[in-house]
Design an enzyme around this catalytic site. Structure first.
Site, mmCIF file in Angstrom:
data_model
loop_
_atom_site.group_PDB
_atom_site.id
_atom_site.type_symbol
_atom_site.label_atom_id
_atom_site.label_comp_id
_atom_site.label_asym_id
_atom_site.label_seq_id
_atom_site.Cartn_x
_atom_site.Cartn_y
_atom_site.Cartn_z
ATOM 1 N N SER A 128 0.828 -1.201 0.000
ATOM 2 C CA SER A 128 0.000 0.000 0.000
ATOM 3 C C SER A 128 0.865 1.254 0.000
ATOM 4 C CB SER A 128 -0.883 0.022 1.251
ATOM 5 O OG SER A 128 -1.560 1.247 1.324
ATOM 6 N N LYS A 182 -4.886 -6.477 3.056
ATOM 7 C CA LYS A 182 -4.750 -5.318 2.165
ATOM 8 C C LYS A 182 -6.115 -4.912 1.604
ATOM 9 C CE LYS A 182 -2.849 -2.272 -0.681
ATOM 10 N NZ LYS A 182 -3.654 -2.052 -1.828
ATOM 11 N N HIS A 185 -7.886 -3.072 4.305
ATOM 12 C CA HIS A 185 -7.259 -1.746 4.380
ATOM 13 C C HIS A 185 -7.905 -0.802 3.365
ATOM 14 C CE1 HIS A 185 -4.548 1.157 2.495
ATOM 15 N NE2 HIS A 185 -4.036 1.371 3.682
ATOM 16 N N ASN A 186 -8.053 -1.268 2.142
ATOM 17 C CA ASN A 186 -8.637 -0.415 1.105
ATOM 18 C C ASN A 186 -10.097 -0.096 1.403
ATOM 19 O OD1 ASN A 186 -6.143 -0.998 -0.068
ATOM 20 N ND2 ASN A 186 -6.980 -0.977 -2.127
ATOM 21 N N GLU A 189 -10.147 2.536 3.869
ATOM 22 C CA GLU A 189 -9.760 3.771 3.169
ATOM 23 C C GLU A 189 -10.981 4.397 2.475
ATOM 24 O OE1 GLU A 189 -6.262 3.244 0.598
ATOM 25 O OE2 GLU A 189 -7.387 4.238 -0.987
HETATM 26 P P1 NBP Z 1 -0.428 -1.866 -14.046
HETATM 27 O O1 NBP Z 1 -1.430 -2.426 -13.127
HETATM 28 O O2 NBP Z 1 -0.828 -0.769 -14.949
HETATM 29 O O3 NBP Z 1 0.178 -3.072 -14.909
HETATM 30 C C1 NBP Z 1 1.119 -2.833 -15.939
HETATM 31 C C2 NBP Z 1 2.217 -3.871 -15.914
HETATM 32 O O4 NBP Z 1 1.670 -5.189 -16.050
HETATM 33 C C3 NBP Z 1 3.182 -3.691 -17.062
HETATM 34 O O5 NBP Z 1 4.483 -3.959 -16.579
HETATM 35 C C4 NBP Z 1 2.705 -4.748 -18.040
HETATM 36 O O6 NBP Z 1 3.703 -5.155 -18.955
HETATM 37 C C5 NBP Z 1 2.387 -5.862 -17.099
HETATM 38 N N1 NBP Z 1 1.614 -6.962 -17.695
HETATM 39 C C6 NBP Z 1 0.332 -7.028 -18.122
HETATM 40 BR BR1 NBP Z 1 -0.793 -5.595 -18.130
HETATM 41 N N2 NBP Z 1 -0.024 -8.218 -18.593
HETATM 42 C C7 NBP Z 1 1.085 -8.975 -18.508
HETATM 43 C C8 NBP Z 1 1.363 -10.314 -18.860
HETATM 44 N N3 NBP Z 1 0.428 -11.108 -19.364
HETATM 45 N N4 NBP Z 1 2.626 -10.768 -18.651
HETATM 46 C C9 NBP Z 1 3.552 -9.967 -18.132
HETATM 47 N N5 NBP Z 1 3.354 -8.691 -17.760
HETATM 48 C C10 NBP Z 1 2.121 -8.198 -17.960
HETATM 49 O O7 NBP Z 1 0.875 -1.396 -13.212
HETATM 50 P P2 NBP Z 1 0.990 -0.596 -11.832
HETATM 51 O O8 NBP Z 1 0.050 0.546 -11.766
HETATM 52 O O9 NBP Z 1 2.447 -0.359 -11.658
HETATM 53 O O10 NBP Z 1 0.488 -1.650 -10.739
HETATM 54 C C11 NBP Z 1 1.123 -2.902 -10.554
HETATM 55 C C12 NBP Z 1 0.367 -3.685 -9.489
HETATM 56 O O11 NBP Z 1 0.421 -2.973 -8.252
HETATM 57 C C13 NBP Z 1 -1.120 -3.869 -9.794
HETATM 58 O O12 NBP Z 1 -1.521 -5.146 -9.366
HETATM 59 C C14 NBP Z 1 -1.779 -2.815 -8.950
HETATM 60 O O13 NBP Z 1 -3.111 -3.141 -8.620
HETATM 61 C C15 NBP Z 1 -0.881 -2.798 -7.733
HETATM 62 N N6 NBP Z 1 -0.921 -1.562 -6.957
HETATM 63 C C16 NBP Z 1 -0.951 -0.358 -7.554
HETATM 64 C C17 NBP Z 1 -0.979 0.813 -6.812
HETATM 65 C C18 NBP Z 1 -0.995 2.126 -7.475
HETATM 66 O O14 NBP Z 1 -1.107 3.146 -6.765
HETATM 67 N N7 NBP Z 1 -0.853 2.208 -8.789
HETATM 68 C C19 NBP Z 1 -0.948 0.727 -5.437
HETATM 69 C C20 NBP Z 1 -0.884 -0.499 -4.835
HETATM 70 C C21 NBP Z 1 -0.876 -1.649 -5.608
HETATM 71 P P3 NBP Z 1 3.862 -4.367 -20.378
HETATM 72 O O15 NBP Z 1 4.714 -3.175 -20.073
HETATM 73 O O16 NBP Z 1 4.534 -5.357 -21.219
HETATM 74 O O17 NBP Z 1 2.486 -3.998 -20.841
#
Ligand code: NBP
Length: 480
Positions: A128, A182, A185-186, A189
């Site tokens: 988080s 988690k 937590h959300n 939130e």
């Molecule tokens: P995203 O949730 O936008 O995911 C993008 C990533 O997933 C890219 O690296 C993409 O690769 C990869 N990907 C996908 Br889509 N399909 C794939 C596959 N079949 N094989 C391999 N890679 C694949 O990224 P994020 O916002 O950085 O979030 C990452 C995780 O963290 C998520 O689960 C999210 O829920 C969680 N999270 C996010 C936050 C936040 O504030 N953003 C907070 C807490 C947790 P590519 O580049 O090749 O398309």
């Protein structure tokens, strides 16, 4: 092999987490992303991190020292399964795969079971704090086996946020426990944000104060018992002026709240567990209501209250009432959230230290707040406390707040200002307090139309009234 830890998925969360890991003494971080461009970009922008890049899963495995440890940060769902399947092909028994994405805990339970059969450890870890948390120190909620925690614990402790000298990470429990916590937590939130939004709306419509003036109110509140990250950013958002129009930004933002689904999961899970997280549910539904412009458009002319809806006479007293109503409702929301964690632990056979959970939320995450220390104190004193809000500190706070809370809910209803989370929290509180609940009547109705039977207050056994016969009572088999 040069890297002691790896990250798969280099979008915003993964690349920030990789940089956080690389900045810690002794770490060399292997990085891999499905499309090469993200890896190239990260390497070009952050040469100081000394990343060990890989462009295939085989290279990634070869780059890691044993036992290999990799954190997956990809879009939750099919992407996670694809990466796990690929890693299982190239990893060996004893290695550790961590899913740091926002997975649904039941997916994590399923994945842990499947991966365990290969001898590889699988850890679902809730992370988080958004992108800034990932870079500077998140709150981390890992599940998984005790063995994987031995290797993983020191690494996660080194990158987690620190609150009052303690890292914001603890081994939550086995398999899906981390993602479950988690998720809740959300949910909390969502409730906290909705309560703050209702407080703002009541003050604005009740006193006519401007957003900038209300920003000052929140900034003031942030120096007292409500001190928290969410109150702090609320003041900042309310103070922001839109450059294009010169209006308060909050007045030009479309009033339709989005959601990514974790709040809904919290409520769906609570429904399955039979746990009344009514404050969280109201928060999720308030977002849904806001996001139906077609329904809102046809409802705009519905009749409102006939009473005058002018501004309150004593703005300061009203604002203090709102503050106390917010605090009381917040206690209810957190109490409901911890209730859900207790129920989940019982259902899925996890041993979860609720005090430790509240402590790791004190830093790095969105609901970070002083208040969480009070929850930790409550569970330190009574680890098996069945209802958090019955801890002495909260009883005192609720006693202090309740008159204000009731006045605010009354005035919201009277003036037609929607305050669903305030109102439902108060109803929950009064429901818990009630000596007798009208559930007795519901049991009577159920017995009438469905012969569902009932129990009596004065005798053991299960009973049914012959409603369509002579209406005498008979002893019955317990059907439900
Ligand atoms: P995203 O949730 O936008 O995911 C993008 C990533 O997933 C890219 O690296 C993409 O690769 C990869 N990907 C996908 Br889509 N399909 C794939 C596959 N079949 N094989 C391999 N890679 C694949 O990224 P994020 O916002 O950085 O979030 C990452 C995780 O963290 C998520 O689960 C999210 O829920 C969680 N999270 C996010 C936050 C936040 O504030 N953003 C907070 C807490 C947790 P590519 O580049 O090749 O398309």
């Amino acid at each position: 092999a040069v890297a002691n830890i790896g990250v798969v998925g280099l979008a915003v969360m993964g690349s920030n987490l990789a940089r956080n890991l690389a900045s810690r003494e002794g770490n060399t971080v292997a990085v891999y992303n499905r499309s090469r461009s993200k890896t190239d970009e990260l390497l070009a922008e952050h040469p100081e991190a000394g990343f060990a890049p890989a462009f295939t899963y085989e290279e990634f495995a070869a780059t890691l020292t044993k036992p290999r440890t990799a954190i997956i940060m990809v879009k939750a769902g099919a992407g996670t399964d694809a990466v796990i399947n690929a890693l299982v092909e190239v990893f060996e028994p004893g290695d550790i795969i961590v899913d740091g994405g926002n997975a649904l805990f039941t997916d994590t339970i399923r994945r842990e079971k499947a991966v365990r059969e290969t001898g590889i450890n699988f850890v679902g870890a809730g992370i988080s704090g958004g992108e800034e948390g990932a870079l500077l120190g998140p709150s981390i909620m890992p599940g998984g086996s005790d063995e994987s925690w031995v290797t993983l614990g020191p690494i996660l402790k080194s990158i987690a946020a620190v609150a009052e000298g303690e890292p914001c990470v603890t081994h939550i429990g086995h398999d899906g426990a981390g993602h479950f916590v988690k998720m809740v937590h959300n949910g909390i939130e969502y409730a906290d944000m909705q309560l703050i939004a209702e407080a703002y709306d009541l003050i604005r419509r009740g006193t006519g104060k401007s957003p900038a003036e209300i920003a000052d109110v929140f900034a003031e509140w942030n120096r007292g018992e409500l001190e928290s990250y969410l109150i702090e950013i609320t003041a900042e958002v309310l103070r922001q002026v839109d450059a294009a129009t010169g209006q308060p930004l909050v007045d030009v933002i479309l009033d339709q709240a989005g959601a990514k689904g974790t709040g809904a999961w919290t409520v769906q899970t609570a429904l399955n567990l039979g746990t009344p997280v009514s404050g969280i549910a109201e928060a999720v539904f308030a977002r849904s209501l806001s996001s139906h412009p077609e329904q809102r458009a046809v409802s705009r002319d519905l009749p409102g209250p006939s009473a005058s809806t002018g501004f309150v006479d004593d703005a300061d007293a009203f604002i203090e009432d709102v503050r106390l109503a917010l605090y009381a409702s917040k206690i209810v929301a957190y109490s409901q959230g911890f209730d859900e964690i207790r129920a989940g632990a019982a259902e899925y056979d996890w041993t979860i230290d609720l005090g430790a959970v509240s402590k790791i939320w004190r830093g790095g995450c969105i609901i970070r707040a002083q208040f969480l220390n009070r929850i930790a104190d409550a569970y330190a004193e009574a680890p098996e406390l069945p209802v958090l809000l019955t801890a002495p500190y909260f009883v005192e706070a609720l006693g202090r707040a309740q008159d204000s809370w009731r006045r605010i809910v009354q005035s919201a209803a009277g003036t037609g200002i929607p305050a669903p989370a305030f109102a439902s929290s108060l109803a929950y509180y009064d429901g818990l307090r009630a000596e007798r609940l009208p559930a007795a009547l519901v049991q009577g109705q159920r017995d009438f139309f469905g012969a569902h039977t009932y129990k009596r207050v004065d005798r053991d056994g299960t009973f049914h009234t012959l409603w369509s016969g002579d209406r005498t009572e008979i002893e019955a088999e317990d059907t439900h």
